[in-house]
Motif scaffolding. Structure first.
Motif, PDB file in Angstrom:
ATOM      1  N   ILE A 142       0.965  -1.222   0.123  1.00 17.16           N
ATOM      2  CA  ILE A 142      -0.039   0.010   0.160  1.00 17.16           C
ATOM      3  C   ILE A 142       0.969   1.317  -0.112  1.00 17.16           C
ATOM      4  O   ILE A 142       0.550   2.069  -0.658  1.00 17.16           O
ATOM      5  N   GLY A 143       1.887   1.174   0.759  1.00 21.78           N
ATOM      6  CA  GLY A 143       2.781   2.351   0.575  1.00 21.78           C
ATOM      7  C   GLY A 143       3.594   2.679  -0.440  1.00 21.78           C
ATOM      8  O   GLY A 143       3.620   3.906  -0.998  1.00 21.78           O
ATOM      9  N   ALA A 144       3.920   1.429  -1.078  1.00 24.78           N
ATOM     10  CA  ALA A 144       4.570   1.609  -2.404  1.00 24.78           C
ATOM     11  C   ALA A 144       3.504   2.008  -3.563  1.00 24.78           C
ATOM     12  O   ALA A 144       3.894   3.029  -4.566  1.00 24.78           O
ATOM     13  N   GLY A 145       2.276   1.722  -3.506  1.00 23.76           N
ATOM     14  CA  GLY A 145       1.431   2.079  -4.180  1.00 23.76           C
ATOM     15  C   GLY A 145       1.210   3.562  -4.056  1.00 23.76           C
ATOM     16  O   GLY A 145       0.909   4.429  -5.130  1.00 23.76           O
ATOM     17  N   ILE A 146       1.011   4.211  -3.033  1.00 28.41           N
ATOM     18  CA  ILE A 146       0.793   5.536  -2.822  1.00 28.41           C
ATOM     19  C   ILE A 146       2.091   6.358  -3.244  1.00 28.41           C
ATOM     20  O   ILE A 146       1.848   7.613  -3.693  1.00 28.41           O
ATOM     21  N   ALA A 147       3.283   5.812  -3.050  1.00 26.41           N
ATOM     22  CA  ALA A 147       4.478   6.577  -3.613  1.00 26.41           C
ATOM     23  C   ALA A 147       4.443   6.516  -5.075  1.00 26.41           C
ATOM     24  O   ALA A 147       4.711   7.627  -5.690  1.00 26.41           O
ATOM     25  N   ALA A 148       3.764   5.385  -5.611  1.00 28.69           N
ATOM     26  CA  ALA A 148       3.897   5.684  -7.038  1.00 28.69           C
ATOM     27  C   ALA A 148       2.951   6.589  -7.513  1.00 28.69           C
ATOM     28  O   ALA A 148       2.781   7.547  -8.676  1.00 28.69           O
ATOM     29  N   VAL A 180      11.611   1.125  -0.355  1.00 24.13           N
ATOM     30  CA  VAL A 180      11.463   1.399   1.127  1.00 24.13           C
ATOM     31  C   VAL A 180      10.018   0.828   1.571  1.00 24.13           C
ATOM     32  O   VAL A 180      10.127  -0.196   2.537  1.00 24.13           O
ATOM     33  N   GLY A 181       8.960   0.931   0.849  1.00 23.86           N
ATOM     34  CA  GLY A 181       7.582   0.347   1.320  1.00 23.86           C
ATOM     35  C   GLY A 181       7.734  -1.026   1.167  1.00 23.86           C
ATOM     36  O   GLY A 181       7.106  -1.775   2.054  1.00 23.86           O
ATOM     37  N   LEU A 182       8.377  -1.588   0.007  1.00 26.50           N
ATOM     38  CA  LEU A 182       8.158  -3.028  -0.166  1.00 26.50           C
ATOM     39  C   LEU A 182       9.010  -3.854   0.717  1.00 26.50           C
ATOM     40  O   LEU A 182       8.890  -4.835   1.175  1.00 26.50           O
ATOM     41  N   LEU A 183      10.274  -3.289   1.276  1.00 28.26           N
ATOM     42  CA  LEU A 183      11.079  -3.815   1.904  1.00 28.26           C
ATOM     43  C   LEU A 183      10.508  -3.951   3.525  1.00 28.26           C
ATOM     44  O   LEU A 183      10.914  -4.655   4.232  1.00 28.26           O
ATOM     45  N   ALA A 184       9.766  -2.885   3.771  1.00 27.80           N
ATOM     46  CA  ALA A 184       9.262  -2.565   5.238  1.00 27.80           C
ATOM     47  C   ALA A 184       8.316  -3.598   5.380  1.00 27.80           C
ATOM     48  O   ALA A 184       7.964  -4.064   6.485  1.00 27.80           O
ATOM     49  N   GLY A 185       7.329  -3.882   4.109  1.00 26.05           N
ATOM     50  CA  GLY A 185       6.302  -4.573   4.617  1.00 26.05           C
ATOM     51  C   GLY A 185       6.373  -5.994   4.167  1.00 26.05           C
ATOM     52  O   GLY A 185       6.201  -7.215   4.255  1.00 26.05           O
TER      53      GLY A 185
END
Length: 64
Positions: free
Chosen positions: A4-10, A59-64
């Motif tokens: 979700i964080g990666a999607g928001i960043a994109a 970072v979002g993908l690595l954090a989740g």
């Protein structure tokens, strides 16, 4: 949660690059003689936005 964080960043990067392009076209319409300077600055700024977004996605993908 990381996806979700990666999607928001994109999404944020897409909006940011769209705004950069929009404002650059407005500036070119107002001052057509400055098209080369405006284009160069637009490309540089878009590259920086994309770099920050790529970092946020990783970072979002690595954090989740």
């Amino acid at each position: 949660m990381g996806a979700i964080g990666a999607g928001i960043a994109a999404l944020g990067a897409g909006i940011g690059v769209g705004l950069i392009g929009s404002k650059a076209m407005d500036a070119i319409a107002r001052q057509p003689e400055a098209v080369n300077d405006i284009r160069a600055n637009m490309i540089l700024t878009a590259a920086l936005v994309e770099g920050a977004a790529l970092f946020a996605i990783v970072v979002g993908l690595l954090a989740g």
